[in-house]
Design a protein around this motif. Structure first.
Motif, PDB file in Angstrom:
ATOM      1  N   VAL A 194       0.538  -0.987  -0.005  1.00 54.95           N
ATOM      2  CA  VAL A 194       0.095  -0.280   0.023  1.00 54.95           C
ATOM      3  C   VAL A 194       0.853   1.168  -0.322  1.00 54.95           C
ATOM      4  CG1 VAL A 194      -2.088   1.475   1.075  1.00 54.95           C
ATOM      5  CG2 VAL A 194      -2.011  -1.817   1.441  1.00 54.95           C
ATOM      6  N   HIS A 195       1.902   0.880   0.697  1.00 51.94           N
ATOM      7  CA  HIS A 195       3.104   2.501   0.803  1.00 51.94           C
ATOM      8  C   HIS A 195       3.296   3.025  -0.912  1.00 51.94           C
ATOM      9  CE1 HIS A 195       2.557   2.946   4.967  1.00 51.94           C
ATOM     10  NE2 HIS A 195       2.386   1.425   5.625  1.00 51.94           N
ATOM     11  N   LEU A 228     -14.311   0.916  -1.184  1.00 49.85           N
ATOM     12  CA  LEU A 228     -13.705   0.330   0.437  1.00 49.85           C
ATOM     13  C   LEU A 228     -13.731   0.847   1.588  1.00 49.85           C
ATOM     14  CD1 LEU A 228     -10.651  -1.622  -2.144  1.00 49.85           C
ATOM     15  CD2 LEU A 228     -13.101  -2.675  -1.543  1.00 49.85           C
ATOM     16  N   GLY A 229     -13.633   2.323   0.704  1.00 45.57           N
ATOM     17  CA  GLY A 229     -13.266   3.330   2.149  1.00 45.57           C
ATOM     18  C   GLY A 229     -11.946   3.278   2.866  1.00 45.57           C
ATOM     19  N   VAL A 230     -10.821   3.214   0.967  1.00 50.65           N
ATOM     20  CA  VAL A 230     -10.352   3.111   1.043  1.00 50.65           C
ATOM     21  C   VAL A 230      -9.172   4.576   0.382  1.00 50.65           C
ATOM     22  CG1 VAL A 230      -7.716   2.140   0.913  1.00 50.65           C
ATOM     23  CG2 VAL A 230      -9.266   0.726   1.349  1.00 50.65           C
ATOM     24  N   VAL A 231      -9.075   5.160   0.960  1.00 49.49           N
ATOM     25  CA  VAL A 231      -8.449   6.578   1.135  1.00 49.49           C
ATOM     26  C   VAL A 231      -7.099   7.315   0.583  1.00 49.49           C
ATOM     27  CG1 VAL A 231      -8.443   9.464   1.077  1.00 49.49           C
ATOM     28  CG2 VAL A 231     -10.893   8.061   1.389  1.00 49.49           C
ATOM     29  N   GLN A 246      -5.080   6.208   8.854  1.00 48.95           N
ATOM     30  CA  GLN A 246      -6.824   5.362   8.952  1.00 48.95           C
ATOM     31  C   GLN A 246      -7.081   4.693   7.319  1.00 48.95           C
ATOM     32  OE1 GLN A 246      -5.859   8.109   9.550  1.00 48.95           O
ATOM     33  NE2 GLN A 246      -6.443   8.924  11.067  1.00 48.95           N
ATOM     34  N   ALA A 247      -5.930   5.058   6.666  1.00 49.87           N
ATOM     35  CA  ALA A 247      -6.077   4.028   5.258  1.00 49.87           C
ATOM     36  C   ALA A 247      -5.586   2.833   5.672  1.00 49.87           C
ATOM     37  CB  ALA A 247      -5.121   4.971   4.030  1.00 49.87           C
TER      38      ALA A 247
END
Length: 342
Positions: A194-195, A228-231, A246-247
């Motif tokens: 993700v990073h 997905l709620g992934v910002v 949060q992400a």
């Protein structure tokens, strides 16, 4: 549609098939499995099962072969049509497969195991013996369609020791059952992607490649935020983006909700795409195989356009990536109908 499906031992690029259907040569020993897959597996692959059929023909050389006919309605209009001969050399492939003396088993079949009060399970058997994983667990599969597809991978191992790199569905299933790495470690590894997500690492602002990246990846980031709620935040910095706690926490909760089979498929998809967002969109059917492939290779395609293609370099990388992306995508589709806990 749009996925590479190893149906009864033949890798078939569905969008490249004729829109009126295609005949796929099969081993006679998997004729029954062909009929079953036409009835149970075609809906999972997104094509109508009503017109799927299996017929037997005798060739001029008096060889009896089975043909599985799958209609290709719903194929994207932009898909190219390629002759079957370009997909696989059927004559040499079938001839080599008929020589089963060099492998340690003669036949492959799927066995349904019913348990009172539980959904049926499916075992893939070599002769009369259920397949064992490297950790000595029985290969237990949750859907008949997935079991038939994995049986096909074993059926077409025609000599010597089975080559796992030619069995992507089997590899994912074994990983899910044996879990060679602790579940938390797998999730931690996926969090690292993700990073450095491919959708968030951008070239210098204002460059042509950055424009192509924004065009391909911004809609996926918007989808991830909405669905997905992934910002996630893209970055043009050489040091890469910094994602919010949060992400990361949202991604972790999402991965923790996956059962072992879906997590194993997700792991391979993320590693193939180099992106959590593209992998999630692929397994959620937001992207087709072709779209996920192109979204994962924006920078490479820009370099090819500028400097040219290297034979035995770019083409091999593309083939490998297609398999890595197509395998988990097909795996999840064949899992359709299985409990979400898997």
């Amino acid at each position: 549609p749009g996925c590479i499906a190893r149906i009864l031992g033949l890798y078939t690029v569905l969008p490249q098939l004729s829109k009126s259907g295609v005949d796929i040569m099969l081993r006679r020993s998997v004729f029954t499995a062909a009929r079953q897959l036409a009835a149970t597996g075609s809906d999972v692959l997104g094509i109508s099962a009503q017109a799927a059929s299996v017929t037997m023909i005798t060739s001029p050389s008096q060889e009896t072969c089975g043909y599985l006919c799958l209609p290709t309605r719903g194929v994207p209009e932009e898909a190219s049509v390629s002759p079957v001969c370009q997909l696989i050399n059927m004559r040499s492939f079938a001839a080599s497969a008929l020589d089963s003396k060099q492998r340690f088993y003669k036949s492959v079949h799927v066995k349904e195991v019913a348990k009172p009060g539980q959904a049926p399970e499916y075992h893939v058997c070599l002769d009369s013996r259920p397949i064992k994983t490297p950790a000595k667990h029985t290969l237990v599969l949750p859907t008949k369609a997935l079991a038939l597809a994995i049986a096909a991978e074993w059926e077409w191992q025609h000599k010597g020791k089975p080559q796992m790199h030619t069995m992507p569905l089997m590899s994912i299933a074994v990983t899910a059952i044996d879990q060679p790495k602790p579940r938390d470690k797998v999730i931690d590894t996926l969090i690292k992607y993700v990073h450095t997500d491919a959708t968030c690492c951008r070239m210098d602002e204002g460059s042509q490649v950055a424009s192509l990246q924004a065009q391909a990846h911004d809609p996926l980031l918007n989808w991830a935020a909405a669905e997905l709620g992934v910002v996630l935040t893209p970055s043009h910095s050489i040091f890469g983006p910094e994602q919010s706690p949060q992400a990361i926490a949202t991604v972790r909760r999402l991965l923790q909700s996956y059962g072992p089979f879906h997590l194993a498929a997700m792991e391979q998809a993320v590693q193939g795409c180099k992106s959590f967002v593209i992998a999630a969109a692929l397994l959620s059917k937001r992207l087709s195989i072709r779209e996920a492939f192109l979204a994962s290779r924006v920078e490479e395609e820009a370099q090819v356009a500028a400097w040219g293609r290297v034979e035995a370099g770019h083409d091999l990388d593309e083939a490998d990536m297609r398999t890595r992306i197509a395998g988990p995508s097909l795996f999840v589709r064949l899992m359709q109908g299985a409990p979400t806990s898997l």
